[in-house]
Enzyme design. Structure first.
Site, PDB file in Angstrom:
ATOM      1  N   VAL A 204      40.375  40.870  41.231  1.00 52.76           N
ATOM      2  CA  VAL A 204      40.082  42.157  42.336  1.00 52.76           C
ATOM      3  C   VAL A 204      41.364  42.113  43.551  1.00 52.76           C
ATOM      4  CG1 VAL A 204      37.894  42.620  42.459  1.00 52.76           C
ATOM      5  CG2 VAL A 204      38.315  41.854  43.928  1.00 52.76           C
ATOM      6  N   HIS A 205      42.117  43.076  42.908  1.00 55.60           N
ATOM      7  CA  HIS A 205      43.030  43.598  43.659  1.00 55.60           C
ATOM      8  C   HIS A 205      43.735  44.954  44.345  1.00 55.60           C
ATOM      9  CE1 HIS A 205      45.101  44.172  40.617  1.00 55.60           C
ATOM     10  NE2 HIS A 205      46.497  44.381  41.206  1.00 55.60           N
ATOM     11  N   ARG A 206      43.184  45.878  43.757  1.00 51.38           N
ATOM     12  CA  ARG A 206      43.564  47.264  43.579  1.00 51.38           C
ATOM     13  C   ARG A 206      43.227  47.650  45.282  1.00 51.38           C
ATOM     14  NH1 ARG A 206      45.203  47.137  38.548  1.00 51.38           N
ATOM     15  NH2 ARG A 206      47.260  47.828  40.075  1.00 51.38           N
TER      16      ARG A 206
END
Ligand code: UDP
Length: 372
Positions: A204-206
């Site tokens: 997850v990084h958005r």
């Protein structure tokens, strides 16, 4: 400076991975190009590591932009690319994807009368909270040559009446998977060093996810409560947000979460190949999961996707960002016995070659003719 007709601009991990098949196709034909890196991703494990692993030469020119604030970053990269364009005088600037580097490089080319080719054109999430969605749309309307991965991407471009010429080429990331899995299997030690049983792979990084404390907490809780362990190679942005919310220790001490630093491409390919399923908000991973040597089901931790082909083909499901909906979908997916398709909706692994051939045989001769 020796002049080449084509300048390839990259700035981040996915751009290097997805541009590599085009660069290798150019290399195989002995076709010269100039390789420029903006520096947007500059940590070794998000940048140079991929250039080395994929056997690319070092960038001919690195803009070394270190700005983090998005406006200043885009501005500095634009200035840097203008400098590079004046130095190397290309006829075509080739960019891939949807990052600030891609937008800035395309603008620099446009302001200096250089044609833009956009690899992975036409993707649309229709989620205007995403900076990537703005970048994609803007670049598609600047580009003269649009390399759409699928017919659906082409339809998006046609509907928006883009100026440039559209080619449907498949996505180069499938080439990258097919080419690199055998190398990864020979060289990567990740599976033996981690000594994992059954696991879920998650990333997850958005910004619209991890910059939202409620959503980031939902992810942490869902990972903690998942029925089998979750392996999470964490992007530096996510680590920063977890530390700020004082969740970092909790994540590291969780018995169900195995935190890793961002891993190299070969290691990541094997983590995908050997997992039970994938949970991610990444774009590229939604595509890679459909590659024949990987074929994994993906729970998309978002409320939209610009890769609907993966969902339509049965490889992926949009599950949103609520803990309960993630856990419910996870449970269903782990129990499902539906076989995944054999073929990827994103191409057959020949996209890099197709794009390179179009550039060498059609686009460069056309640009030369226009200039004479
Ligand atoms: N990736 C990697 N190591 C990691 C996480 C991802 O090599 O620890 C690769 C992955 O295989 C994919 C790309 O990085 O090709 C995806 O990058 P990211 O999720 O940062 O960007 P996006 O695709 O969402 O633009």
């Amino acid at each position: 400076m020796s002049r080449t007709e084509v300048m390839i601009g990259v700035g981040t991990r996915p751009e290097i991975i997805k541009m590599a098949p085009v660069m290798r196709a150019f290399d195989r034909c002995g076709f010269p190009y100039t390789f420029v890196h903006s520096g947007q991703h500059h940590d070794y494990n998000l940048s140079l590591q991929f250039i080395e692993e994929l056997g690319l030469r070092k960038p001919d020119y690195n803009l070394r932009v270190r700005e983090r604030a998005p406006g200043r970053q885009t501005g500095r990269i634009l200035i840097g690319f203008e400098r590079a364009i004046k130095m190397f005088k290309p006829s075509l600037l080739l960019v891939e994807g949807d990052t600030n580097s891609v937008l800035a490089a395309a603008l620099a080319a446009n302001k200096n009368g250089v044609a833009v080719g956009h690899v992975e054109a036409g993707l649309r999430s229709f989620d205007l909270r995403m900076p990537e969605e703005h970048n994609r749309r803007l670049v598609d309307h600047i580009a003269s040559y649009l390399f759409a991965p699928t017919e659906n991407a082409k339809r998006n471009l046609t509907r928006e009446n883009v100026w440039g010429r559209i080619y449907v080429t498949g996505n180069t990331v499938i080439d990258a998977c097919i080419e690199n899995i055998p190398i990864a299997e020979r060289t990567s030690k990740i599976m033996s060093s981690l000594n994992l049983g059954e696991y879920i792979l998650a990333t997850v990084h958005r910004a619209e996810n991890v910059d939202n404390p409620k959503v980031l907490r939902n992810f942490v809780e869902a990972f903690e409560e998942a029925p089998i362990p979750v392996v999470v190679p964490l992007h530096p942005r996510t680590v920063k947000r977890l530390k700020r919310l004082q969740l970092w220790k909790r994540v590291n001490n969780s018995r169900n979460i195995r935190v890793l630093p961002p891993v190299g491409y070969f290691d990541f390919l094997l983590l995908m190949k050997n997992c039970k399923l994938i949970m991610t908000d990444s774009g590229g991973i939604q595509e890679e999961a459909t590659a024949p040597p990987i074929r994994k089901f993906v729970l998309i931790l978002r409320i939209s996707t610009e890769r609907p082909e993966a969902v339509e083909a049965g490889f992926a499901k949009i599950v949103g960002v609520e803990k309960e909906s993630i856990l419910k979908a996870l449970d269903e997916a782990l129990r499902s016995e539906t076989a995944l398709p054999e073929r990827s909706p994103f191409g057959d692994g020949t996209s890099g070659k197709r794009i390179a051939n179009l550039i060498i045989e059609e686009i460069i001769p056309e640009l030369k003719k226009q200039a004479s």
